[in-house]
Write a protein that holds these residues in place. Structure first.
Motif, PDB file in Angstrom:
ATOM      1  N   ASN A 105       0.828  -1.208   0.000  1.00 30.95           N
ATOM      2  CA  ASN A 105       0.000   0.000   0.000  1.00 30.95           C
ATOM      3  C   ASN A 105       0.862   1.259   0.000  1.00 30.95           C
ATOM      4  O   ASN A 105       0.553   2.232  -0.675  1.00 30.95           O
ATOM      5  CB  ASN A 105      -0.958   0.008   1.195  1.00 30.95           C
ATOM      6  CG  ASN A 105      -2.231  -0.750   0.887  1.00 30.95           C
ATOM      7  OD1 ASN A 105      -2.539  -1.014  -0.281  1.00 30.95           O
ATOM      8  ND2 ASN A 105      -2.972  -1.114   1.912  1.00 30.95           N
ATOM      9  N   ARG A 108       2.149   1.618  -3.478  1.00 27.00           N
ATOM     10  CA  ARG A 108       1.111   2.154  -4.383  1.00 27.00           C
ATOM     11  C   ARG A 108       0.911   3.655  -4.160  1.00 27.00           C
ATOM     12  O   ARG A 108       0.735   4.405  -5.099  1.00 27.00           O
ATOM     13  CB  ARG A 108      -0.219   1.409  -4.182  1.00 27.00           C
ATOM     14  CG  ARG A 108      -0.193  -0.002  -4.686  1.00 27.00           C
ATOM     15  CD  ARG A 108      -1.554  -0.692  -4.568  1.00 27.00           C
ATOM     16  NE  ARG A 108      -1.412  -2.067  -5.023  1.00 27.00           N
ATOM     17  CZ  ARG A 108      -1.290  -3.126  -4.203  1.00 27.00           C
ATOM     18  NH1 ARG A 108      -1.370  -2.974  -2.903  1.00 27.00           N
ATOM     19  NH2 ARG A 108      -1.101  -4.328  -4.704  1.00 27.00           N
ATOM     20  N   GLU A 109       0.921   4.054  -2.899  1.00 28.31           N
ATOM     21  CA  GLU A 109       0.814   5.482  -2.573  1.00 28.31           C
ATOM     22  C   GLU A 109       1.906   6.272  -3.288  1.00 28.31           C
ATOM     23  O   GLU A 109       1.663   7.339  -3.855  1.00 28.31           O
ATOM     24  CB  GLU A 109       1.009   5.689  -1.066  1.00 28.31           C
ATOM     25  CG  GLU A 109      -0.219   5.521  -0.217  1.00 28.31           C
ATOM     26  CD  GLU A 109      -1.155   6.704  -0.366  1.00 28.31           C
ATOM     27  OE1 GLU A 109      -0.653   7.834  -0.466  1.00 28.31           O
ATOM     28  OE2 GLU A 109      -2.379   6.485  -0.415  1.00 28.31           O
ATOM     29  N   LYS A 112       1.472   6.395  -7.105  1.00 25.42           N
ATOM     30  CA  LYS A 112       0.425   7.363  -7.437  1.00 25.42           C
ATOM     31  C   LYS A 112       0.999   8.778  -7.419  1.00 25.42           C
ATOM     32  O   LYS A 112       0.799   9.560  -8.345  1.00 25.42           O
ATOM     33  CB  LYS A 112      -0.718   7.238  -6.420  1.00 25.42           C
ATOM     34  CG  LYS A 112      -1.840   8.238  -6.624  1.00 25.42           C
ATOM     35  CD  LYS A 112      -2.938   8.077  -5.589  1.00 25.42           C
ATOM     36  CE  LYS A 112      -2.478   8.563  -4.222  1.00 25.42           C
ATOM     37  NZ  LYS A 112      -3.490   8.420  -3.173  1.00 25.42           N
ATOM     38  N   ASN A 264      -9.030   2.383  -1.196  1.00 31.38           N
ATOM     39  CA  ASN A 264      -7.827   1.896  -1.873  1.00 31.38           C
ATOM     40  C   ASN A 264      -7.919   1.944  -3.387  1.00 31.38           C
ATOM     41  O   ASN A 264      -6.932   1.747  -4.088  1.00 31.38           O
ATOM     42  CB  ASN A 264      -7.552   0.437  -1.474  1.00 31.38           C
ATOM     43  CG  ASN A 264      -6.770   0.351  -0.182  1.00 31.38           C
ATOM     44  OD1 ASN A 264      -6.085   1.298   0.184  1.00 31.38           O
ATOM     45  ND2 ASN A 264      -6.885  -0.762   0.503  1.00 31.38           N
ATOM     46  N   ASN A 267      -5.485   4.129  -5.422  1.00 36.03           N
ATOM     47  CA  ASN A 267      -4.112   3.614  -5.434  1.00 36.03           C
ATOM     48  C   ASN A 267      -3.941   2.478  -6.432  1.00 36.03           C
ATOM     49  O   ASN A 267      -2.942   2.409  -7.148  1.00 36.03           O
ATOM     50  CB  ASN A 267      -3.710   3.120  -4.046  1.00 36.03           C
ATOM     51  CG  ASN A 267      -3.445   4.266  -3.095  1.00 36.03           C
ATOM     52  OD1 ASN A 267      -3.387   5.422  -3.507  1.00 36.03           O
ATOM     53  ND2 ASN A 267      -3.297   3.956  -1.821  1.00 36.03           N
ATOM     54  N   TYR A 268      -4.903   1.578  -6.463  1.00 38.55           N
ATOM     55  CA  TYR A 268      -4.828   0.459  -7.403  1.00 38.55           C
ATOM     56  C   TYR A 268      -4.935   0.964  -8.846  1.00 38.55           C
ATOM     57  O   TYR A 268      -4.256   0.477  -9.741  1.00 38.55           O
ATOM     58  CB  TYR A 268      -5.936  -0.560  -7.125  1.00 38.55           C
ATOM     59  CG  TYR A 268      -5.574  -1.531  -6.027  1.00 38.55           C
ATOM     60  CD1 TYR A 268      -5.786  -1.218  -4.691  1.00 38.55           C
ATOM     61  CD2 TYR A 268      -4.996  -2.767  -6.330  1.00 38.55           C
ATOM     62  CE1 TYR A 268      -5.445  -2.098  -3.681  1.00 38.55           C
ATOM     63  CE2 TYR A 268      -4.656  -3.656  -5.324  1.00 38.55           C
ATOM     64  CZ  TYR A 268      -4.883  -3.318  -4.003  1.00 38.55           C
ATOM     65  OH  TYR A 268      -4.528  -4.202  -3.000  1.00 38.55           O
ATOM     66  N   LYS A 270      -4.101   3.956 -10.028  1.00 35.46           N
ATOM     67  CA  LYS A 270      -2.870   4.639 -10.441  1.00 35.46           C
ATOM     68  C   LYS A 270      -1.725   3.639 -10.584  1.00 35.46           C
ATOM     69  O   LYS A 270      -0.809   3.853 -11.371  1.00 35.46           O
ATOM     70  CB  LYS A 270      -2.507   5.753  -9.448  1.00 35.46           C
ATOM     71  CG  LYS A 270      -3.460   6.938  -9.469  1.00 35.46           C
ATOM     72  CD  LYS A 270      -3.515   7.633 -10.830  1.00 35.46           C
ATOM     73  CE  LYS A 270      -2.659   8.866 -10.915  1.00 35.46           C
ATOM     74  NZ  LYS A 270      -2.893   9.628 -12.179  1.00 35.46           N
ATOM     75  N   GLU A 271      -1.784   2.546  -9.835  1.00 37.07           N
ATOM     76  CA  GLU A 271      -0.787   1.476 -10.025  1.00 37.07           C
ATOM     77  C   GLU A 271      -0.902   0.935 -11.451  1.00 37.07           C
ATOM     78  O   GLU A 271       0.114   0.691 -12.119  1.00 37.07           O
ATOM     79  CB  GLU A 271      -1.028   0.351  -9.015  1.00 37.07           C
ATOM     80  CG  GLU A 271      -0.103  -0.845  -9.221  1.00 37.07           C
ATOM     81  CD  GLU A 271      -0.671  -2.141  -8.622  1.00 37.07           C
ATOM     82  OE1 GLU A 271      -1.357  -2.082  -7.577  1.00 37.07           O
ATOM     83  OE2 GLU A 271      -0.428  -3.206  -9.215  1.00 37.07           O
TER      84      GLU A 271
END
Ligand SMILES: [Zn+2]
Length: 302
Positions: A105, A108-109, A112, A264, A267-268, A270-271
């Motif tokens: 996480n 991912r942050e 992003k 979440n 984040n996913y 933008k991943e």
């Protein structure tokens, strides 16, 4: 935690990899930019001789409090590249799911944040489009439906439309790069504001016939409208296949994470943007670039 990718790596080699990815060939003070003299502290960190700042490889990064050591971090990045779920990875390496999920996480942050910062102006020919992500309400699991009702996000007896997340995207043809942003609505104001922020006025814009795109020809070099009901879109240049290709790419991949919670989701998403924009890298290049992003390297190699 078992290792598959970094088993033969010595500690010195891992440290050398992290040092190179963080600083290039010279240690640099993150506080004042000094590149010459440092004290080496007993805990492995440095202290700047100019400004006295003490810093390590993870200082000021999103993972500065991680419990994983450098080798474990590097190993986790290789697993991440494979695009499995966090659960599957935890199982494969016999690791603690909560810790691994927390690490990913943070990653991912950071991805992003990196995408937001690194994509400044899209140029040349760009395609714009909006779409909706998320399962229909009736297909969601029972406890989730209950939770969403409680939060007032959906009213009993109503359709699922309001629950889907509207996302707007811009695709630059020359570099095959995409920029996406979740939006509260798909009005002209909202969408055109993003287009103006993220594209140069010299841009030729391609869109479909959605009315929010009306008038773009006044602010940009050109605006071509693709009419899906028309045979014309199949011929020549008037397509928005690039951005539609990305929507397909992202939706297919997000299906694997059917349990992604609303907080979440971004984040996913933008991943997926990050992965798409780096799809031409080999596995190892992908991992090393990600390490540079994660360590907040000052000048990231493109
Ligand atoms: Zn300094």
């Amino acid at each position: 935690m078992q290792r598959a990718f970094t088993t033969s790596f010595t500690r010195a080699r891992i440290e050398a990899i992290f040092n190179t990815r963080k600083f290039g060939d010279r240690t640099t003070c993150p506080n004042c930019g000094y590149r010459h003299k440092f004290w080496k502290l007993s805990d492995g960190r440095w202290q700047c001789k100019r400004c006295d700042k003490r810093f390590g490889l993870l200082t000021d990064t999103k993972i500065n409090r991680t419990e994983f050591n450098l080798q474990q971090i590097y190993e986790l990045l290789f697993w991440f590249e494979l695009e499995l779920t966090d659960h599957k990875i935890a199982k494969s390496i016999d690791g603690n799911y909560q810790k691994i999920h927390r690490f990913y996480n943070s990653l991912r942050e950071r991805l992003k944040e990196y995408e937001e910062d690194s994509i400044e102006l899209l140029e040349g020919e760009v395609e714009v489009d909006e779409t909706y992500f998320g399962a229909d309400f009736k297909n969601r699991r029972r406890h989730k439906r209950k939770k969403l009702r409680k939060e007032g996000r959906v009213k009993r007896g109503r359709g699922a439309k309001d629950l889907k997340e509207a996302v707007f995207g811009i695709y630059e043809r020359e570099d095959g790069i995409v920029y996406i942003k979740p939006v509260a609505d798909v009005t002209k104001d909202t969408l055109q504001k993003i287009i103006k922020n993220k594209t140069s006025i010299e841009t030729r814009i391609y869109s479909d016939t959605w009315k929010s795109y009306n008038g773009l020809e006044d602010d940009f070099k050109d605006h071509k409208v693709v009419d899906h009901s028309d045979e014309e879109y199949k011929r020549g240049k008037a397509t928005i296949n690039g951005i539609e290709g990305f929507w397909g790419y992202a939706k297919e991949r997000l299906l694997k994470h059917h349990g992604v919670s609303p907080e979440n989701f971004l984040n996913y998403l933008k991943e997926k943007e990050y992965r798409f924009n780096h799809r031409n890298l080999t596995g190892e290049e992908f991992v090393n670039k990600m390490l540079e992003v994660l360590l907040n390297r000052a000048e990231i190699t493109p």
